[in-house]
Design a protein around this motif. Sequence first.
Motif, PDB file in Angstrom:
ATOM      1  N   ASP A 275       0.911  -1.140  -0.075  1.00  0.00           N
ATOM      2  CA  ASP A 275      -0.381   0.075   0.073  1.00  0.00           C
ATOM      3  C   ASP A 275       0.995   1.229   0.107  1.00  0.00           C
ATOM      4  O   ASP A 275       1.824   1.154   0.663  1.00  0.00           O
ATOM      5  N   PHE A 276       0.464   2.481  -0.781  1.00  0.00           N
ATOM      6  CA  PHE A 276       1.348   3.445  -0.900  1.00  0.00           C
ATOM      7  C   PHE A 276       0.381   4.568  -0.541  1.00  0.00           C
ATOM      8  O   PHE A 276      -0.732   4.679  -0.813  1.00  0.00           O
ATOM      9  N   ASN A 277       0.771   5.795   0.475  1.00  0.00           N
ATOM     10  CA  ASN A 277       0.312   6.774   1.023  1.00  0.00           C
ATOM     11  C   ASN A 277       0.878   7.715   0.772  1.00  0.00           C
ATOM     12  O   ASN A 277       1.953   8.199   0.512  1.00  0.00           O
ATOM     13  N   ALA A 278       0.240   9.085   1.037  1.00  0.00           N
ATOM     14  CA  ALA A 278       0.582  10.473   0.812  1.00  0.00           C
ATOM     15  C   ALA A 278       0.117  11.160   2.030  1.00  0.00           C
ATOM     16  O   ALA A 278      -0.893  10.758   2.497  1.00  0.00           O
ATOM     17  N   PHE A 279       0.927  11.989   2.733  1.00  0.00           N
ATOM     18  CA  PHE A 279       0.607  12.867   3.781  1.00  0.00           C
ATOM     19  C   PHE A 279      -0.032  14.217   3.279  1.00  0.00           C
ATOM     20  O   PHE A 279       0.620  14.724   2.476  1.00  0.00           O
TER      21      PHE A 279
END
Length: 294
Positions: A275-279
Motif C-alpha cells: 500500500d502507498f500513502n501520501a501525507f
Amino acid sequence: MPVSKPKAAVSRKTTEAIKPKRVVRKKKKNGLSTKWKVALAGLLLVLLSPLYYGYILNGFVATWRWVRDWGQDPNYRTYKSFNIKIPKKYAIHGIDVSYYQGKINWSKVKLMKEDEVSIRFAFIKATEGVLLVDPYFQRNWREAPKVGIVCGAYHFFRPKRDGKTQAKFFLQVVDIEKGDLPPVVDIESLDGISPLKMRTELMDFLNYVELKTKVRPIIYTGLTFYKDYLEDHFDGYPLWIAHYYQPKLNLDKSKWNFWQHSDKARINGIGHIVDFNAFNGDSLAFEKMKIDKL
C-alpha cells in the motif's frame, strides 16, 4: 363438278380453348423500395443536422477531457520504479506493511527514490482483535526506525470484540516512543453488528488509548465506510483514508491527514506489492504529527 362441303362451325368456346394463353411477366422493380428510401432520407437528415455534429463534438470533448484528467493528468503520473501512479501535489510519502509483505530489507526501502518521491514513513500492523499479534511486527518496529523511517503502529479492529479490551491488548504489544506517529485503529467493516454498536466499541478503544498515551489516535478506514458509518461521529480525530487509483481524494481536504491511494506499489527490499500513502501537508505539518511527549 363436285360440290364443296361447308366447313363445320367452330364454337367460340373451342376456339378459346385452343388459343395459347398469354404469359404476363412481372416487371422487376429497379432501385430501393419506398421503405428503404424513407429510412435513408431520415439518416441523411440526421447526418446533415447540426445537432448530430454537436453530439459528436461533445463526445469528442468528453473523451479528450477524460484522457487529460485521468490518462495524462500532469499531477497524477506513473512512476516506473514504484510501478504505480502517484499524486504529485504531495511531498511526503509512505507505506503500510504487515506479515503479508514478509521479511523487509528496510535499508533498501529507505534508499529507493524516483524524482522527489521516497519513503518517509511507514505504518506497521501490530495486533488484531484481542489475541492476534502480527508475526513480523517486532522486527519491522525495530528495523524501520534504524534507517530513518518514521513509524506508527496500527491495530486491526474487530467490532464484535470489546473495544477497551482490544485497546489494552494493543498497548501491551506496542512500545510507543517520542518521535513516532500516533497509534492507529483500522476499522473496515461492521462484522455483523449494528453501526451504533460498532461506534460504541470503537469509541471505547480510542478513549482508552488516548487516556494511557496522552495521544489522540488516528482512524483508518475506506472512503465508503467512512461516509456511511463514521462521518460526523468522530470529528477531531486524525483521519487516514483509503481511496485507490484516483488523481484526487474525493473528500474535503481539511478532514483527512493520510491518503492510501494505491495497494499495488513495488518497493525495493519488499518482495510483495505494498500500500502507498501520501501525507496531507508539508514537512512542518508532518513534524507536528509526530508524538512529542508521552
